[in-house]
Motif scaffolding. Structure first.
Motif, PDB file in Angstrom:
ATOM      1  N   THR A 157      -8.473   1.989   4.809  1.00 45.29           N
ATOM      2  CA  THR A 157      -8.408   2.218   3.368  1.00 45.29           C
ATOM      3  C   THR A 157      -7.110   2.970   3.070  1.00 45.29           C
ATOM      4  OG1 THR A 157      -9.495   4.365   3.495  1.00 45.29           O
ATOM      5  CG2 THR A 157     -10.927   2.454   3.253  1.00 45.29           C
ATOM      6  N   THR A 158      -6.706   2.961   1.809  1.00 43.57           N
ATOM      7  CA  THR A 158      -5.506   3.684   1.403  1.00 43.57           C
ATOM      8  C   THR A 158      -5.682   5.170   1.719  1.00 43.57           C
ATOM      9  OG1 THR A 158      -5.104   2.078  -0.330  1.00 43.57           O
ATOM     10  CG2 THR A 158      -3.980   4.195  -0.559  1.00 43.57           C
ATOM     11  N   LYS A 159      -6.898   5.666   1.465  1.00 42.01           N
ATOM     12  CA  LYS A 159      -7.174   7.080   1.731  1.00 42.01           C
ATOM     13  C   LYS A 159      -6.975   7.422   3.196  1.00 42.01           C
ATOM     14  CE  LYS A 159     -10.276   8.024  -2.035  1.00 42.01           C
ATOM     15  NZ  LYS A 159     -11.651   8.049  -2.503  1.00 42.01           N
ATOM     16  N   THR A 160      -7.541   6.600   4.076  1.00 38.96           N
ATOM     17  CA  THR A 160      -7.411   6.876   5.507  1.00 38.96           C
ATOM     18  C   THR A 160      -5.953   6.867   5.928  1.00 38.96           C
ATOM     19  OG1 THR A 160      -9.519   5.813   5.906  1.00 38.96           O
ATOM     20  CG2 THR A 160      -8.103   6.100   7.807  1.00 38.96           C
ATOM     21  N   VAL A 218      -0.145  12.024   6.297  1.00 40.53           N
ATOM     22  CA  VAL A 218       0.061  13.422   5.925  1.00 40.53           C
ATOM     23  C   VAL A 218      -0.197  14.337   7.127  1.00 40.53           C
ATOM     24  CG1 VAL A 218      -0.852  15.322   4.507  1.00 40.53           C
ATOM     25  CG2 VAL A 218      -0.354  13.107   3.465  1.00 40.53           C
ATOM     26  N   ILE A 241       0.843  -1.202   0.000  1.00 42.64           N
ATOM     27  CA  ILE A 241       0.000   0.000   0.000  1.00 42.64           C
ATOM     28  C   ILE A 241       0.881   1.256   0.000  1.00 42.64           C
ATOM     29  CG2 ILE A 241      -1.668   1.340   1.357  1.00 42.64           C
ATOM     30  CD1 ILE A 241      -2.960  -1.338   2.158  1.00 42.64           C
ATOM     31  N   MET A 271      -3.259   7.299   4.151  1.00 41.21           N
ATOM     32  CA  MET A 271      -2.502   8.422   3.604  1.00 41.21           C
ATOM     33  C   MET A 271      -2.841   9.718   4.332  1.00 41.21           C
ATOM     34  SD  MET A 271      -2.203  10.005  -0.193  1.00 41.21           S
ATOM     35  CE  MET A 271      -1.573   8.607  -1.033  1.00 41.21           C
ATOM     36  N   GLN A 272      -4.122   9.910   4.612  1.00 40.76           N
ATOM     37  CA  GLN A 272      -4.521  11.146   5.289  1.00 40.76           C
ATOM     38  C   GLN A 272      -3.928  11.241   6.692  1.00 40.76           C
ATOM     39  OE1 GLN A 272      -8.784  11.227   4.786  1.00 40.76           O
ATOM     40  NE2 GLN A 272      -8.585  11.467   2.576  1.00 40.76           N
ATOM     41  N   MET A 332       1.507   4.351  -2.883  1.00 36.59           N
ATOM     42  CA  MET A 332       1.570   5.796  -2.653  1.00 36.59           C
ATOM     43  C   MET A 332       2.928   6.340  -3.089  1.00 36.59           C
ATOM     44  SD  MET A 332       0.280   6.090   1.268  1.00 36.59           S
ATOM     45  CE  MET A 332      -1.095   5.161   1.900  1.00 36.59           C
TER      46      MET A 332
END
Ligand SMILES: [Fe+2]
Ligand SMILES: [Fe+2]
Lengths: 145, 170
Positions: A114-117, A123, A24, A119-120, A28
């Motif tokens: 999730t990938t979104k979670t 960051v 994952i 990554m967020q 990214m």
């Protein structure tokens, strides 16, 4: 902060989960990662390799993610350098959140994520560097009127 | 010539699912995306037999959905940029595939016991291989060695994953 330049240490006693997190992160564009199968192995890696962030599993045989975080905070961190740590857990309840906060973790991610979670969270942690405790205190410190 | 998608999927059904050069569509950025999808799908079999298998399989499915969403968005923009005549039909195919992955994901998260992991892994292998070899391969003549293709792929970056915020259980 450039996401793709981050060096990340993945600590999990489940090899499949380690590989998955690695994949994952690579999706990214994060290419520099190391993996540790236990808290003890992670501390050993940290003595020779300085990552920008650690993702550590909560439940592990031997030293768990909380104990690992406390060890890092008490022995490796210095005044001007705090290693960002995100605790990854299968059961996200208040008790665990509290334990992660008290240990000095910067954030908390519930599996399955999730990938979104992920990554967020990365960051957020890398941009302000605050721990869970500091974030909660900052929220409470909003002046009342 | 390329083998049919089904032949490739069948040949690989008993082996670990990995990238093959036969899947290349001639655009490095697209191939790189497809490699990520292949790698994620390839993790399902191993995950199913290990510890915490539900957690791992669920996370693979989540990652697969997120990355598919991202890849389709990029690929659709690329097709419009290079003037691929069938871009509308291609997008409809993408929308259907996304729905299928989402349906599997929901079904798995509701009750992992009712989903056969071997079947799921085979379905996803066929899904990606067929789509790459039958559909994506069609735009190759328009995309290969076309700087507009790479440029359009790069115009949607990882910020894509930052856009929508997820609702996480507290
Ligand atoms: Fe594609
Ligand atoms: Fe496609």
């Amino acid at each position: 902060m450039k996401l793709q330049n981050l060096r990340i240490l993945i600590v999990d006693d489940n090899a499949n989960m380690r590989r998955l997190i690695h994949t994952i992160l690579r999706s990214m564009n994060i290419k520099e990662t190391m993996e540790a199968g236990s808290g003890a192995q992670a501390l050993e890696i940290l003595s020779t390799w300085q990552p920008d962030l650690v993702l550590v599993d909560y439940v592990m045989e031997g030293m768990d993610g909380i104990e690992f975080t406390k060890k890092v905070r008490s022995t490796l961190d210095t005044d001007n350098k705090r290693l960002p740590i995100i605790v990854v857990t299968g059961y996200a309840d208040l008790q665990r959140l509290h334990a992660a906060k008290e240990a000095g973790a910067n954030d908390f991610v519930a599996k399955p994520f999730t990938t979104k979670t992920l990554m967020q969270k990365i960051v957020r942690v890398m941009s302000n560097g605050l721990t869970l405790k500091e974030m909660m205190e900052a929220k409470q410190a909003v002046p009342a009127g | 010539m390329n083998k049919s998608a089904q032949t490739v999927a069948k040949e690989q059904a008993s082996e670990p699912f990995t990238w093959s050069d036969a899947y290349s569509v001639g655009v490095p950025e697209v191939d790189a995306d497809h490699m990520v999808l292949v790698e994620l799908i390839g993790m399902i079999d191993g995950a199913a037999s290990g510890e915490e298998s539900q957690m791992v399989v669920s996370t693979v499915l989540n990652a697969l959905y997120d990355y598919t969403d991202y890849h389709f968005e990029r690929e659709e923009r690329m097709q419009r940029a290079i003037g691929y005549p069938d871009h509308k039909e291609h997008k409809q195919g993408h929308d259907r595939l996304k729905e299928q992955v989402m349906a599997y994901l929901r079904r798995y998260q509701e009750d992992p016991a009712q989903v056969d992991i071997g079947e799921l892994a085979t379905f996803l292998r066929c899904w990606i291989v067929e789509h790459i070899l039958r559909e994506d391969a069609q735009y190759r003549p328009y995309a290969e060695n076309n700087p507009k293709a790479s440029e359009a792929m790069k115009s949607i970056g990882l910020d894509f994953f930052m856009e929508k915020t997820e609702d996480l259980p507290a």
